[in-house]
Design an enzyme around this catalytic site. Structure first.
Site, PDB file in Angstrom:
ATOM      1  N   GLN A   1       0.554  -2.452  16.795  1.00 18.61           N
ATOM      2  CA  GLN A   1       0.827  -1.139  16.178  1.00 18.61           C
ATOM      3  C   GLN A   1       1.866  -0.369  16.991  1.00 18.61           C
ATOM      4  O   GLN A   1       2.609   0.443  16.440  1.00 18.61           O
ATOM      5  CB  GLN A   1      -0.468  -0.304  16.102  1.00 18.61           C
ATOM      6  CG  GLN A   1      -1.476  -0.775  15.077  1.00 18.61           C
ATOM      7  CD  GLN A   1      -2.487  -1.719  15.690  1.00 18.61           C
ATOM      8  OE1 GLN A   1      -2.205  -2.440  16.647  1.00 18.61           O
ATOM      9  NE2 GLN A   1      -3.681  -1.742  15.123  1.00 18.61           N
TER      10      GLN A   1
ATOM     11  N   ALA B   1      -7.260   6.200  11.973  1.00 16.67           N
ATOM     12  CA  ALA B   1      -8.495   6.854  11.532  1.00 16.67           C
ATOM     13  C   ALA B   1      -8.303   7.939  10.459  1.00 16.67           C
ATOM     14  O   ALA B   1      -8.954   7.882   9.408  1.00 16.67           O
ATOM     15  CB  ALA B   1      -9.228   7.404  12.753  1.00 16.67           C
TER      16      ALA B   1
ATOM     17  N   ARG C   1      -3.832   2.119   7.893  1.00 18.45           N
ATOM     18  CA  ARG C   1      -4.705   2.087   9.065  1.00 18.45           C
ATOM     19  C   ARG C   1      -4.515   3.365   9.857  1.00 18.45           C
ATOM     20  O   ARG C   1      -3.650   4.168   9.538  1.00 18.45           O
ATOM     21  CB  ARG C   1      -4.521   0.813   9.918  1.00 18.45           C
ATOM     22  CG  ARG C   1      -3.163   0.203  10.032  1.00 18.45           C
ATOM     23  CD  ARG C   1      -2.138   1.056  10.700  1.00 18.45           C
ATOM     24  NE  ARG C   1      -2.588   1.519  12.007  1.00 18.45           N
ATOM     25  CZ  ARG C   1      -2.108   2.551  12.659  1.00 18.45           C
ATOM     26  NH1 ARG C   1      -1.117   3.278  12.118  1.00 18.45           N
ATOM     27  NH2 ARG C   1      -2.559   2.912  13.827  1.00 18.45           N
TER      28      ARG C   1
ATOM     29  N   ARG D   1     -14.244  -0.701   7.144  1.00 14.84           N
ATOM     30  CA  ARG D   1     -14.015  -0.761   8.598  1.00 14.84           C
ATOM     31  C   ARG D   1     -15.053   0.149   9.275  1.00 14.84           C
ATOM     32  O   ARG D   1     -15.225   1.292   8.857  1.00 14.84           O
ATOM     33  CB  ARG D   1     -12.577  -0.317   8.954  1.00 14.84           C
ATOM     34  CG  ARG D   1     -11.513  -1.246   8.353  1.00 14.84           C
ATOM     35  CD  ARG D   1     -10.136  -0.951   8.917  1.00 14.84           C
ATOM     36  NE  ARG D   1     -10.034  -1.410  10.301  1.00 14.84           N
ATOM     37  CZ  ARG D   1      -9.037  -1.076  11.117  1.00 14.84           C
ATOM     38  NH1 ARG D   1      -8.084  -0.266  10.693  1.00 14.84           N
ATOM     39  NH2 ARG D   1      -8.994  -1.534  12.357  1.00 14.84           N
TER      40      ARG D   1
ATOM     41  N   ASP E   1     -10.509   7.022  17.314  1.00 21.72           N
ATOM     42  CA  ASP E   1     -11.166   6.587  16.079  1.00 21.72           C
ATOM     43  C   ASP E   1     -12.544   7.214  15.932  1.00 21.72           C
ATOM     44  O   ASP E   1     -13.061   7.362  14.828  1.00 21.72           O
ATOM     45  CB  ASP E   1     -11.258   5.066  16.026  1.00 21.72           C
ATOM     46  CG  ASP E   1      -9.872   4.496  15.816  1.00 21.72           C
ATOM     47  OD1 ASP E   1      -9.137   4.334  16.808  1.00 21.72           O
ATOM     48  OD2 ASP E   1      -9.507   4.276  14.650  1.00 21.72           O
TER      49      ASP E   1
ATOM     50  N   ASN F   1     -11.113   4.172  20.836  1.00 26.14           N
ATOM     51  CA  ASN F   1      -9.740   4.084  20.329  1.00 26.14           C
ATOM     52  C   ASN F   1      -9.310   2.622  20.441  1.00 26.14           C
ATOM     53  O   ASN F   1     -10.072   1.754  20.911  1.00 26.14           O
ATOM     54  CB  ASN F   1      -8.814   5.026  21.118  1.00 26.14           C
ATOM     55  CG  ASN F   1      -7.444   5.157  20.461  1.00 26.14           C
ATOM     56  OD1 ASN F   1      -7.346   5.368  19.249  1.00 26.14           O
ATOM     57  ND2 ASN F   1      -6.388   5.001  21.227  1.00 26.14           N
ATOM     58  N   LYS F   2      -8.111   2.358  20.040  1.00 25.07           N
ATOM     59  CA  LYS F   2      -7.581   0.982  20.007  1.00 25.07           C
ATOM     60  C   LYS F   2      -7.848   0.226  21.302  1.00 25.07           C
ATOM     61  O   LYS F   2      -7.709   0.782  22.389  1.00 25.07           O
ATOM     62  CB  LYS F   2      -6.077   1.061  19.716  1.00 25.07           C
ATOM     63  CG  LYS F   2      -5.336  -0.246  19.631  1.00 25.07           C
ATOM     64  CD  LYS F   2      -5.968  -1.241  18.678  1.00 25.07           C
ATOM     65  CE  LYS F   2      -6.173  -0.699  17.278  1.00 25.07           C
ATOM     66  NZ  LYS F   2      -7.085  -1.568  16.469  1.00 25.07           N
TER      67      LYS F   2
HETATM   68  O1  MRU Z   1      -6.899  -0.572  13.952  1.00 19.83           O
HETATM   69  P1  MRU Z   1      -6.098   0.665  13.680  1.00 19.83           P
HETATM   70  O2  MRU Z   1      -4.634   0.446  13.642  1.00 19.83           O
HETATM   71  O3  MRU Z   1      -6.622   1.405  12.475  1.00 19.83           O
HETATM   72  O4  MRU Z   1      -6.394   1.569  14.945  1.00 19.83           O
HETATM   73  C1  MRU Z   1      -5.777   2.800  15.054  1.00 19.83           C
HETATM   74  C2  MRU Z   1      -6.056   3.485  16.322  1.00 19.83           C
HETATM   75  O5  MRU Z   1      -6.784   3.024  17.165  1.00 19.83           O
HETATM   76  C3  MRU Z   1      -5.453   4.844  16.472  1.00 19.83           C
HETATM   77  O6  MRU Z   1      -5.103   5.081  17.802  1.00 19.83           O
HETATM   78  C4  MRU Z   1      -6.475   5.883  16.032  1.00 19.83           C
HETATM   79  O7  MRU Z   1      -6.943   5.582  14.745  1.00 19.83           O
HETATM   80  C5  MRU Z   1      -5.935   7.235  16.054  1.00 19.83           C
HETATM   81  S1  MRU Z   1      -4.791   7.500  14.763  1.00 19.83           S
HETATM   82  C6  MRU Z   1      -4.345   9.096  14.656  1.00 19.83           C
END
Ligand code: MRU
Length: 354
Positions: free
Chosen positions: A195, A47, A45, A88, A236, A246-247
């Protein structure tokens, strides 16, 4: 360095991020469909890692194809790319990677099936190396923005595990510490998938970086107590106007940072910037299973039948963002202009790096 993903003769190998931090287990996906499942199930996981994983999955599918001519291979290739594209929806790096593999396929199609296979495998491996290099460059650009000492809050995991190595937001923190800054990282646990606690705390501690884990609802109190001097997160998808997906929870942190006059930085490779998306309004937000919210470590923590929302991402409007750090340089408001300028910078910077 943690090997988040790698190409091997048996397939694409991932550290299984669903099992961290309790176990360091590696899984090898032997087919492109297994790679797609690994992305959907978040074995891999983040991006940038999702993008390169998809490219490797595509390369694997093409390599294993029994098609005898390029026309038949192209039909299979279309199916493989669609399968990857359906894993995704939010991280644009996935679609960037698919497009790059499609362009490569087209560029070498005339040279026959064998050449297409070899080229696509090489391209996916090149993307992995480029991602690490982009993170290191981002680290150099962004390190100067962080304070010489103090607390830096991050949300989710934008580290080595979310990329092919080094990390975006955590890469900037790593570079700042390497340059002599005395930083203490506050990691939001990042409900519901955790995470922050499972991955960010794990990888920072592995590097000996001082880390304090907090529950998401503690960030405001930490800021008010003067413990946080800067916030840095990954992304993302970044729209052309600087809005950032983002998350889930990133938006709340950004609003809190503004209230406390704390700079809020976003670090992401250019593959995360979607210049075709005019604002954050149009970014598709993945909805994940309610079970991620109603259950914790396999145990039910909510009543049967309760209504649940589980958007995996939110959008932070550009007005909350102090700067966006990319390998092409740093963008500041007005983002429509600064991002446009960086979008035209690619060739010059690629040339300069050599
Ligand atoms: O759902 P995830 O764990 O894939 O989400 C990840 C995030 O939101 C990260 O902050 C984002 O991808 C940046 S990673 C360099």
């Amino acid at each position: 360095m943690i090997k988040t993903l790698e190409w091997t003769s048996q397939g694409v190998r991932f550290i299984d991020q669903t099992r961290l931090p309790a176990e360091e287990v590696f899984v090898t996906c032997a087919t492109y469909r297994e790679v797609a499942t690994a992305i959907r199930d978040m074995i891999v996981r983040g991006a940038p890692a999702i993008g390169v994983a998809a490219a490797m999955g595509i390369a694997l599918g093409v390599k294993q194809s029994t098609a005898q001519d390029v026309a038949a291979l192209r039909t299979e290739f279309g199916l493989i790319c669609r399968t990857m594209g359906e894993t995704r929806p939010t991280a644009v790096n996935l679609f960037w990677a698919i497009r790059r593999m499609q362009q490569k396929f087209d560029a070498v199609a005339a040279q026959g099936v064998h050449h297409v296979k070899v080229t696509l495998v090489e391209e996916a491996q090149k993307m992995l190396l480029e991602d690490i290099a982009a993170n290191e460059t981002m680290g150099r650009h962004g390190a100067a923005l962080l304070p010489s000492s103090g607390g830096v809050l991050t949300h989710c995991n934008a580290g080595a595990l979310a990329t092919c190595g080094y990390g975006t937001a955590l890469g900037v923190i790593r570079a700042a510490i390497a340059s002599g800054k005395r930083l203490h990282v506050f990691a939001d646990e990042t409900r519901p998938f955790l995470q922050g606690s499972r991955l960010t705390a794990w990888e920072l501690m592995k590097d000996g970086i001082q880390t304090t884990l907090i529950a998401d609802n503690m960030a405001g109190a930490m800021m008010r107590q003067g413990k946080i001097q800067a916030v840095i997160v990954g992304a993302d998808r970044i729209a052309a106007n600087g809005d950032v997906a983002n998350k889930i929870g990133t938006y709340s942190v950004a609003v809190l940072a503004k209230e406390h006059a704390i700079p809020f930085y976003v670090a992401a490779p250019w593959s995360t910037v979607d210049m075709n998306m005019s604002s954050g309004e149009g970014i598709p937000i993945e909805q994940r299973s309610p079970r991620e919210v109603t259950h914790h470590a396999g145990k039910q923590v909510a009543p049967d039948g309760v209504l649940v929302e589980n958007p995996a991402f939110d959008v932070t409007p550009n007005k909350y963002i102090t700067a966006i750090i990319t390998e092409r340089g740093i963008a500041k408001a007005p983002y429509a202009e600064s991002l446009k300028e960086l979008s035209q910078n690619a060739v010059a910077l690629v040339g300069a790096r050599r």
